[in-house]
Design an enzyme around this catalytic site. Structure first.
Site, mmCIF file in Angstrom:
data_model
loop_
_atom_site.group_PDB
_atom_site.id
_atom_site.type_symbol
_atom_site.label_atom_id
_atom_site.label_comp_id
_atom_site.label_asym_id
_atom_site.label_seq_id
_atom_site.Cartn_x
_atom_site.Cartn_y
_atom_site.Cartn_z
ATOM 1 N N ASP A 127 0.927 -0.821 -0.003
ATOM 2 C CA ASP A 127 0.124 0.234 0.042
ATOM 3 C C ASP A 127 0.900 0.829 0.249
ATOM 4 O O ASP A 127 2.458 1.088 -0.111
ATOM 5 C CB ASP A 127 -0.508 0.438 1.319
ATOM 6 C CG ASP A 127 -0.321 -0.654 2.501
ATOM 7 O OD1 ASP A 127 0.758 -0.656 2.879
ATOM 8 O OD2 ASP A 127 -0.245 0.582 2.956
ATOM 9 N N GLU A 163 -0.511 -0.484 5.352
ATOM 10 C CA GLU A 163 0.589 -0.406 6.534
ATOM 11 C C GLU A 163 0.833 0.944 7.029
ATOM 12 O O GLU A 163 1.325 1.537 8.054
ATOM 13 C CB GLU A 163 2.563 -1.014 6.302
ATOM 14 C CG GLU A 163 3.040 -1.012 6.732
ATOM 15 C CD GLU A 163 4.276 0.923 7.496
ATOM 16 O OE1 GLU A 163 4.825 0.745 8.052
ATOM 17 O OE2 GLU A 163 3.440 1.882 6.160
HETATM 18 C C1 LIG Z 1 8.730 3.372 7.723
HETATM 19 C C2 LIG Z 1 7.569 2.932 6.771
HETATM 20 N N1 LIG Z 1 7.607 3.127 5.114
HETATM 21 C C3 LIG Z 1 6.311 3.941 7.176
HETATM 22 O O1 LIG Z 1 5.998 5.123 6.640
HETATM 23 N N2 LIG Z 1 5.504 3.780 8.275
HETATM 24 C C4 LIG Z 1 4.154 4.700 8.216
HETATM 25 C C5 LIG Z 1 4.004 3.775 9.790
HETATM 26 C C6 LIG Z 1 2.724 5.145 10.548
HETATM 27 C C7 LIG Z 1 3.003 5.510 11.916
HETATM 28 N N3 LIG Z 1 2.062 6.115 12.448
HETATM 29 C C8 LIG Z 1 1.163 6.167 11.319
HETATM 30 N N4 LIG Z 1 1.220 5.307 10.004
HETATM 31 C C9 LIG Z 1 5.153 5.973 9.938
HETATM 32 O O2 LIG Z 1 6.344 6.021 9.394
HETATM 33 O O3 LIG Z 1 4.809 7.272 9.242
HETATM 34 ZN ZN LIG Z 2 6.836 2.285 4.152
HETATM 35 ZN ZN LIG Z 3 5.582 4.574 4.406
#
Ligand SMILES: C[C@H](N)C(=O)N[C@@H](Cc1c[nH]cn1)C(=O)O
Ligand SMILES: [Zn+2]
Ligand SMILES: [Zn+2]
Length: 492
Positions: free
Chosen positions: A106, A171
């Site tokens: 996603d 994710e």
């Molecule tokens: C590191 C990963 N690619 C990512 O972008 N994770 C998001 C996940 C997240 C955290 N809070 C809500 N979604 C992020 O670190 O923002």
């Molecule tokens: Zn990611």
């Molecule tokens: Zn991300």
């Protein structure tokens, strides 16, 4: 430590080099799917994306199980289907270690109008960079792993490990339903897993490879202020009512001061104390502040030294304000007083912060600030998502194998880094399966995850695929050696 490649590695690397256009074409096909998990209207595209992944893994020869996770409810009461999580496996040789790779397909929202130079869903190569939403986060790295595995098959080489895939499509929206699935599959799918690998972040620099041994968690908050059930004319009602937007802006403004310090009482209380050797570790990391400023297009950081910047990215909490739902945001003028607005912010979490304590501190603080405004409006604070931070042991065989693989391909030692962003699954994997986890990134610091003009360079994509293949050989070798040592100990 030797960094030259063996004949076997050379054969594998040549194959990857020769087939790099296939890698790029596959990424083009995947980037074309607007699998944005954040916007409800695009959920069907996420589901379509998961079907593409399942087919791709079947072509690879894996046994694929698309696990249905049911549905979830949005704050407005709407029910949406969750995309399936793909659990796939290739090989079940008890003599070999089992490596489990986690990735997501996603993406964050993207519109050309946001300031993209090219269409975000048409992979476009410019000067060796492959631009497109999801190119680095995380479709490119997922495909690189598939190709690393496929190379062994194409060259009719024995796979050095058994391989499992966990691929999800939620994710970016907090990995909904995944924790429950891990719990359910703990004694089934994950029972024979030895090592877990994630490639969902980027290096610290634009050129130097890195291995990641920690990520921050995240506590996401909604703060809702409501005056009534309809928007009002600001000429007719402005000046005589307590406006929800004014209340909300005051609340949001009270969260963090201009130096970046979070104003919520007690929020830093549980942050693990900094040890001297940790500070020294940060001193030895190569980090180019000017390059980093240029990557994020800012003139000045909140801190002046490399050490302070790294500490505040990896080791301390930070608070970011993301947006306001319900506020007028289109171009032009609309003289409205919105009746209900929802501010969205998050606090990145570090060891040993406790999510339930953080939630209580935030709610109490905002209620207190709000009470001083004597506003008759309704305030509601909620924490729709909480993800814990993750830190790994860098002496684990995973890190030794990954370091060797990175050295073989890039001819230099990787940085050992932490990451300020969050992969909710990292900590869950560690806690639930009790197995070691590594984050082995292949993207560069200037890839622009979540930003306009996200990219992965062709170089990183292709060399990254080689690192993954080399890693499989290294971990299999190391695992065998460790098994021998432990067998000798048992015999004696
Ligand atoms: C590191 C990963 N690619 C990512 O972008 N994770 C998001 C996940 C997240 C955290 N809070 C809500 N979604 C992020 O670190 O923002
Ligand atoms: Zn990611
Ligand atoms: Zn991300």
């Amino acid at each position: 430590m030797s960094s030259s490649s063996s004949a076997l590695e050379t054969e594998i690397f040549q194959y990857i080099d020769l087939h790099q256009n296939v890698l790029v074409e596959n990424l083009e096909e995947w980037v074309a799917v607007e699998s944005d998990s954040v916007q409800p209207g695009l959920r069907k595209e996420v589901i379509r994306m998961m079907a593409l992944v399942a087919n791709r893994l079947k072509v690879l020869g894996a046994t694929v199980n698309s696990v249905n996770l049911g549905s979830h409810q949005l704050p407005d009461g709407q029910n949406l289907p969750l995309p399936p999580v793909i659990l796939a496996e290739l090989g079940k040789d008890p003599q070999k270690p089992t490596v489990c790779f986690y990735g997501h397909v996603d993406v964050q929202p993207a519109k050309k109008d946001d300031g993209w130079k090219t269409d975000p869903y048409t992979l476009t190569e410019i000067n060796g960079n492959l631009y497109g939403r999801g190119a680095t986060d995380n479709k490119g790295p997922v495909l690189a792993w598939i190709y690393a595995v496929e190379t062994f098959k194409a060259l009719k080489l024995a796979m050095p490990v058994n391989f499992k895939f966990v691929i999800e499509g939620m994710e970016e929206a907090g990995s909904l339903g995944l924790e429950e699935l891990l719990e359910e599959e703990k004694r089934c799918f994950f029972a024979d897993v030895d090592y877990i690998v994630i490639s969902d972040n980027v290096w610290l620099s634009n050129r130097k490879p890195a291995l990641t041994y920690g990520t921050r968690g995240n506590a996401c908050f909604f703060v809702e202020v409501e005056s009534g059930d309809k928007d009002l004319h600001s000429g007719t009602f402005g000046g005589i009512i307590h406006e929800p937007m004014t209340d909300l802006i005051a609340l949001l403004d009270s969260l963090v001061d201009p130096t970046g310090h979070i104003q919520i009482p007690g929020i830093y209380d549980n942050v693990a104390a900094l040890r001297e050797e940790e500070r020294k570790l940060y001193e030895s990391i190569e980090f180019d502040l000017e390059e980093h400023k240029n990557n994020c297009r800012v003139k000045k950081f909140l801190y002046d030294t490399k050490e302070e910047i790294l500490l505040h990215l990896w080791r301390y909490p930070s608070l970011s304000i993301h947006g306001i739902e319900g506020a007028f945001h289109e171009p032009g003028i609309k003289t409205v007083i919105p009746a209900k607005v929802i501010g969205k912010f998050s606090i990145r979490q570090v060891p040993h912060m406790d999510l339930s304590v953080v939630k209580q501190q935030v709610v109490e603080y905002l209620e207190n600030v709000f009470s001083k405004r004597n506003s008759p409006n309704k305030l509601k604070v909620s924490m729709p998502l909480g993800a814990k931070p993750w830190v790994a042991d860098i002496n684990d065989p995973l890190y030794i194998a990954a370091r060797r693989a990175a050295r073989t391909v890039f001819r230099e030692d990787p940085d050992f880094i932490r990451d300020g962003s969050t992969i909710p699954i990292a900590r869950m994997f560690q806690t639930i399966t009790q197995k070691s986890v590594i984050m082995l990134p292949i993207g560069a610091a200037d890839d622009g995850e979540h930003s306009q003009n996200e990219k992965i360079s062709r170089y990183n994509y292709v060399e990254g695929t080689k690192v993954f293949a080399a890693f499989l050989l290294e971990i299999s070798k190391l695992h065998g050696q460790l098994q021998e040592i432990s067998n000798t100990k048992t015999d004696n």
